[in-house]
Design an enzyme around this catalytic site. Sequence first.
Site, PDB file in Angstrom:
ATOM      1  N   ARG A  28      40.791  44.543  50.397  1.00 21.97           N
ATOM      2  CA  ARG A  28      42.234  43.796  51.013  1.00 21.97           C
ATOM      3  C   ARG A  28      43.072  44.676  51.455  1.00 21.97           C
ATOM      4  NH1 ARG A  28      44.826  41.056  45.746  1.00 21.97           N
ATOM      5  NH2 ARG A  28      42.817  40.214  45.719  1.00 21.97           N
ATOM      6  N   SER A 116      43.462  35.374  49.049  1.00 16.50           N
ATOM      7  CA  SER A 116      43.706  34.830  48.004  1.00 16.50           C
ATOM      8  C   SER A 116      45.116  34.293  47.499  1.00 16.50           C
ATOM      9  CB  SER A 116      43.167  35.887  46.891  1.00 16.50           C
ATOM     10  OG  SER A 116      43.072  35.190  45.490  1.00 16.50           O
ATOM     11  N   HIS A 117      45.749  34.801  46.702  1.00 19.99           N
ATOM     12  CA  HIS A 117      47.061  34.420  46.549  1.00 19.99           C
ATOM     13  C   HIS A 117      48.095  35.270  46.949  1.00 19.99           C
ATOM     14  CE1 HIS A 117      45.918  37.430  43.691  1.00 19.99           C
ATOM     15  NE2 HIS A 117      47.373  37.722  43.620  1.00 19.99           N
ATOM     16  N   LYS A 126      36.132  39.119  50.056  1.00 17.53           N
ATOM     17  CA  LYS A 126      35.320  38.802  49.016  1.00 17.53           C
ATOM     18  C   LYS A 126      33.841  38.733  49.298  1.00 17.53           C
ATOM     19  CE  LYS A 126      38.959  36.981  46.164  1.00 17.53           C
ATOM     20  NZ  LYS A 126      39.441  35.676  45.274  1.00 17.53           N
ATOM     21  N   ASP A 250      44.838  28.636  43.107  1.00  9.13           N
ATOM     22  CA  ASP A 250      45.511  29.743  43.852  1.00  9.13           C
ATOM     23  C   ASP A 250      45.162  29.540  45.330  1.00  9.13           C
ATOM     24  OD1 ASP A 250      42.893  30.501  43.646  1.00  9.13           O
ATOM     25  OD2 ASP A 250      43.396  32.700  43.571  1.00  9.13           O
ATOM     26  N   ASP A 252      42.783  30.508  47.168  1.00 12.42           N
ATOM     27  CA  ASP A 252      41.601  30.427  47.792  1.00 12.42           C
ATOM     28  C   ASP A 252      40.767  29.431  46.806  1.00 12.42           C
ATOM     29  OD1 ASP A 252      41.380  32.399  45.904  1.00 12.42           O
ATOM     30  OD2 ASP A 252      39.604  33.306  46.962  1.00 12.42           O
ATOM     31  N   ASP A 254      39.587  29.892  43.710  1.00 15.23           N
ATOM     32  CA  ASP A 254      38.739  30.236  42.669  1.00 15.23           C
ATOM     33  C   ASP A 254      39.353  30.306  41.144  1.00 15.23           C
ATOM     34  OD1 ASP A 254      40.064  32.667  43.399  1.00 15.23           O
ATOM     35  OD2 ASP A 254      38.587  33.978  43.726  1.00 15.23           O
ATOM     36  N   ARG A 255      40.796  30.103  41.214  1.00 23.36           N
ATOM     37  CA  ARG A 255      41.217  30.210  40.054  1.00 23.36           C
ATOM     38  C   ARG A 255      42.200  28.782  39.805  1.00 23.36           C
ATOM     39  NH1 ARG A 255      45.715  34.059  39.362  1.00 23.36           N
ATOM     40  NH2 ARG A 255      45.647  34.240  41.508  1.00 23.36           N
ATOM     41  N   HIS A 337      40.600  32.859  36.487  1.00 19.95           N
ATOM     42  CA  HIS A 337      39.138  32.719  36.757  1.00 19.95           C
ATOM     43  C   HIS A 337      38.268  32.334  35.591  1.00 19.95           C
ATOM     44  CE1 HIS A 337      39.281  35.263  40.519  1.00 19.95           C
ATOM     45  NE2 HIS A 337      40.402  36.026  39.817  1.00 19.95           N
TER      46      HIS A 337
HETATM   47 ZN   LIG Z   1      41.827  33.565  44.121  1.00 18.13          ZN
END
Ligand SMILES: [Zn+2]
Length: 479
Positions: A28, A116-117, A126, A250, A252, A254-255, A337
């Site tokens: 990142r 992501s966030h 990722k 979030d 993307d 995933d959360r 997550h």
């Molecule tokens: Zn995420």
Amino acid sequence: MSMAALTKTRKVQPYTFDPTILREYDIRGQIGKNLSADDAFSLGCALGTYVRRKGGQRICLGYDGRASSPVLAEAMIEGLTGTGLHVDVIGLGPTPMLYYAVKDSHADAGVMITGSHNPADYNGFKMTLQSGPIYGEAVQELGRIAASGEFETGNGTVAVIDIQDLYVARLARDFNRLKDLKVAWDCGNGAAGEIVRRLIKILPGEHILLFDEIDGTFPNHHPDPTVDENLADLIRIVKDKKCDLGVAFDGDADRIGAVDEQGNIMRCDTLMTIYAKDVLSRHPGATIVGDVKCSQVMFDDIARMGGKAVMWKTGHSLIKAKMAEEKSPLSGELSGHIFFGDGWYGFDDGIYCAVRLMNEVCKAAGPASSLTAHLPRIHNTPEIRFEVDETHKFDLVARIVASVKEQAKSNPEIKVNDIDGARVMTPEGWWLIRASNTQNVLVTRAEARTPDGLETLKSMVQKEVKGIGYDVSFSAQGH
Ligand SMILES: [Zn+2]
């Protein structure tokens, strides 16, 4: 996305990444500072080489809604195909859709281009193999492959695959349809927007969509549901429209974040108790893994329901690995997550978590808040982070672990778990100090049964932090 990626325009050569972008769980960086299309191309060469050397032939690639994502995707595809890998381009969508593509199509690997966030000018990668995430030492290995310039070569192909309806249908399949619910969904202008829009069309009940327009500048609020102020819009809508439930994701997806019908935030350790009840009904005695930041209330409630509650290190790749080792049907982190092995593929998918939460609300005799009404009321601090010298962060924590272990020798009421920093149990409750894997900070949190107990725990933390030459203040009070 155009197929310009098939025209070879970039020169394959040894390449050195800014070492700070090679992180514990992903890669990142900040566009224009330490992350560019050149990085994406060289990472494509290195990742393609890594996957090919493991016998892989096909990789899925997805990207989020950030302005820089398509550019990074094209450069990366060029790098990947140059190593001979076939690339299935899944396109714009949430990270879990990419994971789903990898699992469902039995691809050898997957890469998601997402920040992501993080703020709009950040982006990253990722990466996963079919068998599990690429993290830790494997990320460093990619850096070494790029620096060596010794890449596999070949003429890989590219196909654009649209799996959106397939993924949405799979998500909807697990909704139990026991009741019509009114649900508010806050996509935070993140990558989940289009998927959630399609999902609610086929789910029964009434659904209210917030910020479903995918916009990488995040014009409404930041897409990070662990920060309370980012849930303010969702809470207002849930109360105004008298929803049964509110969910948020979030950037993307995933959360997950969630609020009950009264607008109270249900943190992920609380959600875990709700999911655990259901999962344990089908898998009695199963192991359920939670990270060291989770409330004791969660571990106790899982044990009360006959589950084997395992406390493990923070970090979604680490939790995923422990989950596989323990053959656990459900694992999760306070950060949002949550991983379902029961009914799902074991990867973190905020949207799937929303469907499973709807199921539990449907089954409950009362409203969403009734699902957690039996849990003891606790007093806790939010997560407090304070900066320390990066090179010494793990030593500093080790000194605190040694200090509290010494105290525990003469005080049987103090118990120390050092799986990831120091998690110290006392008659009042517990406190934690650990080193962040990704930043030069130590993280602390405390939770007690009474307000007075919390003050005692805070002073214990402050005393230990003073002992290593730093200061920490607990300014804000959590819930
Ligand atoms: Zn995420």
